[in-house]
Design a protein around this motif. Sequence first.
Motif, PDB file in Angstrom:
ATOM      1  N   SER A 425       0.689  -1.114  -0.038  1.00 14.37           N
ATOM      2  CA  SER A 425       0.195  -0.087  -0.144  1.00 14.37           C
ATOM      3  C   SER A 425       0.940   1.310   0.082  1.00 14.37           C
ATOM      4  CB  SER A 425      -0.970  -0.181   1.331  1.00 14.37           C
ATOM      5  OG  SER A 425      -1.889   1.236   1.230  1.00 14.37           O
ATOM      6  N   SER A 426       0.300   2.473  -0.250  1.00 15.18           N
ATOM      7  CA  SER A 426       0.882   3.505  -0.343  1.00 15.18           C
ATOM      8  C   SER A 426       0.468   4.490   0.534  1.00 15.18           C
ATOM      9  CB  SER A 426       1.348   3.944  -1.831  1.00 15.18           C
ATOM     10  OG  SER A 426       0.030   4.398  -2.352  1.00 15.18           O
ATOM     11  N   SER A 427      -0.587   4.336   1.031  1.00 13.24           N
ATOM     12  CA  SER A 427      -1.549   5.367   2.013  1.00 13.24           C
ATOM     13  C   SER A 427      -0.619   5.982   3.349  1.00 13.24           C
ATOM     14  CB  SER A 427      -2.767   4.422   2.498  1.00 13.24           C
ATOM     15  OG  SER A 427      -2.571   3.536   3.406  1.00 13.24           O
ATOM     16  N   LEU A 428       0.297   5.172   3.594  1.00 17.20           N
ATOM     17  CA  LEU A 428       1.154   5.907   4.599  1.00 17.20           C
ATOM     18  C   LEU A 428       2.402   6.323   4.202  1.00 17.20           C
ATOM     19  CD1 LEU A 428      -0.016   3.756   7.696  1.00 17.20           C
ATOM     20  CD2 LEU A 428      -0.813   5.671   7.107  1.00 17.20           C
ATOM     21  N   ASN A 429       3.068   6.257   3.104  1.00 15.72           N
ATOM     22  CA  ASN A 429       4.024   6.597   2.808  1.00 15.72           C
ATOM     23  C   ASN A 429       4.572   8.080   2.901  1.00 15.72           C
ATOM     24  OD1 ASN A 429       4.435   4.047   1.642  1.00 15.72           O
ATOM     25  ND2 ASN A 429       4.455   4.586  -0.540  1.00 15.72           N
ATOM     26  N   ALA A 430       5.768   8.371   3.491  1.00 12.63           N
ATOM     27  CA  ALA A 430       6.074   9.484   3.873  1.00 12.63           C
ATOM     28  C   ALA A 430       7.345   9.682   3.748  1.00 12.63           C
ATOM     29  CB  ALA A 430       5.430   9.959   5.292  1.00 12.63           C
ATOM     30  N   GLN A 431       8.053  10.974   3.600  1.00 11.08           N
ATOM     31  CA  GLN A 431       9.318  11.028   3.640  1.00 11.08           C
ATOM     32  C   GLN A 431       9.763  12.769   4.170  1.00 11.08           C
ATOM     33  OE1 GLN A 431      10.724  10.544  -0.392  1.00 11.08           O
ATOM     34  NE2 GLN A 431      11.055  12.668  -0.606  1.00 11.08           N
ATOM     35  N   SER A 432      10.772  12.804   4.946  1.00  9.50           N
ATOM     36  CA  SER A 432      11.426  14.119   5.302  1.00  9.50           C
ATOM     37  C   SER A 432      12.692  14.442   4.905  1.00  9.50           C
ATOM     38  CB  SER A 432      10.921  14.517   6.725  1.00  9.50           C
ATOM     39  OG  SER A 432      11.518  13.524   7.454  1.00  9.50           O
ATOM     40  N   PHE A 433      12.872  15.662   4.850  1.00  6.37           N
ATOM     41  CA  PHE A 433      14.301  16.194   4.712  1.00  6.37           C
ATOM     42  C   PHE A 433      14.411  17.253   5.389  1.00  6.37           C
ATOM     43  CE2 PHE A 433      17.709  18.444   2.558  1.00  6.37           C
ATOM     44  CZ  PHE A 433      18.704  17.597   2.215  1.00  6.37           C
ATOM     45  N   ILE A 457      19.332  26.513  13.516  1.00  9.69           N
ATOM     46  CA  ILE A 457      18.174  26.834  12.405  1.00  9.69           C
ATOM     47  C   ILE A 457      18.118  25.535  11.503  1.00  9.69           C
ATOM     48  CG2 ILE A 457      17.448  28.447  10.640  1.00  9.69           C
ATOM     49  CD1 ILE A 457      19.404  30.471  11.737  1.00  9.69           C
ATOM     50  N   ASP A 458      16.903  24.941  11.610  1.00 11.25           N
ATOM     51  CA  ASP A 458      16.494  23.827  11.030  1.00 11.25           C
ATOM     52  C   ASP A 458      15.350  24.374   9.743  1.00 11.25           C
ATOM     53  OD1 ASP A 458      18.098  22.170  11.920  1.00 11.25           O
ATOM     54  OD2 ASP A 458      16.600  21.121  13.504  1.00 11.25           O
ATOM     55  N   ASN A 459      15.920  23.709   8.564  1.00 15.00           N
ATOM     56  CA  ASN A 459      14.700  23.681   7.367  1.00 15.00           C
ATOM     57  C   ASN A 459      14.130  22.311   7.218  1.00 15.00           C
ATOM     58  OD1 ASN A 459      14.157  23.714   4.580  1.00 15.00           O
ATOM     59  ND2 ASN A 459      13.328  25.575   4.822  1.00 15.00           N
ATOM     60  N   VAL A 460      12.889  22.251   7.308  1.00 20.02           N
ATOM     61  CA  VAL A 460      12.144  20.645   7.205  1.00 20.02           C
ATOM     62  C   VAL A 460      11.211  20.901   6.073  1.00 20.02           C
ATOM     63  CG1 VAL A 460      11.025  19.020   8.382  1.00 20.02           C
ATOM     64  CG2 VAL A 460      12.455  20.494   9.716  1.00 20.02           C
ATOM     65  N   GLN A 461      11.466  19.692   5.239  1.00 17.82           N
ATOM     66  CA  GLN A 461      10.445  19.616   4.210  1.00 17.82           C
ATOM     67  C   GLN A 461       9.965  18.142   4.270  1.00 17.82           C
ATOM     68  OE1 GLN A 461      12.105  19.634   0.297  1.00 17.82           O
ATOM     69  NE2 GLN A 461      10.161  19.779  -0.993  1.00 17.82           N
ATOM     70  N   TYR A 462       8.739  17.992   4.475  1.00 17.54           N
ATOM     71  CA  TYR A 462       8.060  16.638   4.636  1.00 17.54           C
ATOM     72  C   TYR A 462       6.796  16.853   3.737  1.00 17.54           C
ATOM     73  CZ  TYR A 462       5.670  19.310   8.231  1.00 17.54           C
ATOM     74  OH  TYR A 462       5.160  20.551   8.926  1.00 17.54           O
ATOM     75  N   LYS A 463       6.477  15.372   3.460  1.00 18.97           N
ATOM     76  CA  LYS A 463       5.491  15.193   2.548  1.00 18.97           C
ATOM     77  C   LYS A 463       4.963  13.914   2.557  1.00 18.97           C
ATOM     78  CE  LYS A 463       8.279  14.210  -1.602  1.00 18.97           C
ATOM     79  NZ  LYS A 463       8.562  14.672  -3.087  1.00 18.97           N
ATOM     80  N   ASN A 464       3.596  13.742   2.312  1.00 18.74           N
ATOM     81  CA  ASN A 464       3.065  12.349   2.203  1.00 18.74           C
ATOM     82  C   ASN A 464       1.889  12.614   0.824  1.00 18.74           C
ATOM     83  OD1 ASN A 464       0.508  13.745   3.201  1.00 18.74           O
ATOM     84  ND2 ASN A 464       1.231  12.711   5.244  1.00 18.74           N
ATOM     85  N   ILE A 465       1.123  11.382   0.658  1.00 11.52           N
ATOM     86  CA  ILE A 465       0.100  11.759  -0.270  1.00 11.52           C
ATOM     87  C   ILE A 465      -0.982  12.893  -0.246  1.00 11.52           C
ATOM     88  CG2 ILE A 465       0.375   9.265  -0.885  1.00 11.52           C
ATOM     89  CD1 ILE A 465      -2.320   8.781   0.659  1.00 11.52           C
ATOM     90  N   ASN A 466      -1.106  13.344   1.186  1.00 12.52           N
ATOM     91  CA  ASN A 466      -2.045  14.276   1.269  1.00 12.52           C
ATOM     92  C   ASN A 466      -1.591  15.910   1.144  1.00 12.52           C
ATOM     93  OD1 ASN A 466      -4.154  12.461   1.903  1.00 12.52           O
ATOM     94  ND2 ASN A 466      -3.310  11.936   3.923  1.00 12.52           N
ATOM     95  N   TYR A 467      -0.323  15.955   1.631  1.00 10.03           N
ATOM     96  CA  TYR A 467       0.177  17.443   1.798  1.00 10.03           C
ATOM     97  C   TYR A 467       2.052  17.486   1.419  1.00 10.03           C
ATOM     98  CZ  TYR A 467       1.225  16.433   6.586  1.00 10.03           C
ATOM     99  OH  TYR A 467       1.555  15.744   7.701  1.00 10.03           O
TER     100      TYR A 467
END
Length: 498
Positions: A425-433, A457-467
């Motif tokens: 499944s891919s419904s919970l796939n997520a990643q962050s940088f 100072i941290d810059n965080v980019q995170y994403k999944n199928i919703n946002y």
Amino acid sequence: MQKIFLLLGACTIITAAQAQHTFSTIIKEAGSNAPVTSATILLKSKQVATVSDSNGYAVLKNIPGGKQTIVISRVGYETKQVHFNFPLSDTSPIVILLKVLEDDLEEVVIQSTRTSRTIKNTPTRVETIDGEELDEKNNMRPANVSMLLHESTGMQVQQTSATSGNASIRVQGLDGRYTQLLKDGYPNFGNFASGLSVLEIPPLDLKQVEVIKGPASTLYGGGAIAGVVNFISKLPQEKFEGDMIFNQSHIGQTNLGAYFSQKKNKLGYTILGSLNFQKAYDVDKDEFSEIPKSNNFTIAPVLFYYPNASTSIKLGNSFTRGTNTGGDMVVIKSGANANHVYFEENKTTRNTSTLELDKKWGTAMSLKLKQSLAIFDRHITIPNYNFSGTSTNSFTDLSLSANRQKHFIIGGINIVFDKFKQENSSSLNAQSFTAGVYLQDTWDVTDAIKIESGVRIDNVQYKNINYNKNQTFVLPRASVLFRDQQQNKFEGRCRIRL
């Protein structure tokens, strides 16, 4: 008449030899010349002794003529032996100097603050577990490190699942997700690993455990808001070190472990192996397990290379595989039936590779590069449901530290990549940088006042199928230590958090 004179001469010699003499002395401390009170002055041949007074003065009586050895001892001083031939030509008090014994206990140097300072000189509140306490807790629970943290104030190891045995570390009442778990400074535990991380770290190769109670976000990011628990491994020494353990418990636990290390010329190594078995155990006889059935295997070799005195390279790999099964005792032993159905099974595989380069320029400056790649695969099975996925974590940290008289400055960049991929499944796939920069300064204002301040100072980019989201966080921190150097009656630390 001649024989009478010879007889009288012989009697005179014998009498002189048997005469009793005295020895007076003043015992002082070498260097300060302060009198040493309550020092013991012992005549070795007759075990006759006396004690020095408040001025360091003592008189030893009833000493036979001839060569004698006198032993002077006092707690906290080196024992000294002196030799005299009695009777003495000079009967005035003899001054004897005793050297102060240096403390055999090495000061604990902490690594988690990256300043290589002792606990007494660190503004950050750090507690350590080492030495005999580590050995004691290792003997009590050789399978994992949960027992090490149970008795530390302000910290709670909370079991979060009665079936899988998951445990969470809460510091100062905050939720476990705000506590950063480190192994030799690498944050490879967390996320999808959840509380199983605590159960997968064997304690046999640990040198010490450092606990920062309070925010340590400057060096370790937003995951260290509550605190940091850093498990420090042993380093290889010139002398071969081997440690093996076998444990059999009445509750059905079997533990086998071995640790070996040695350094020779430019190469060194450490290797840790651990094998643990646990039968499901029902403490209160309610047919539900309080301790899950589990088996766990760990192998962790590390290779060290020292090209010169100022450079070291460390390459290591840790592989762990385990299974935890808890729930209904009938299901665990013989499988489900109409009346007994509930169970939870966790199957995990973790592989972590680490690379570290450390370069020093005397005591003034050092450069450190740390890189790790961790892959964690987990399968969860409960009645009528299966969940599985793989979490990949990459951690990179490059730091430069400089020691400038009253300032110790450390700065660096930090890059963390997390990716979770669910199987089937891919419904919970997520990643962050996460990309961050940090700077920290430890300032010795005086011998009694020390200030540690920093910002990240941290810059965080995170994403999944919703946002898909991108945010920047500023994490400042300051800590102050004040200590009365003369009387040692007061010591305090103050932390400022934002």
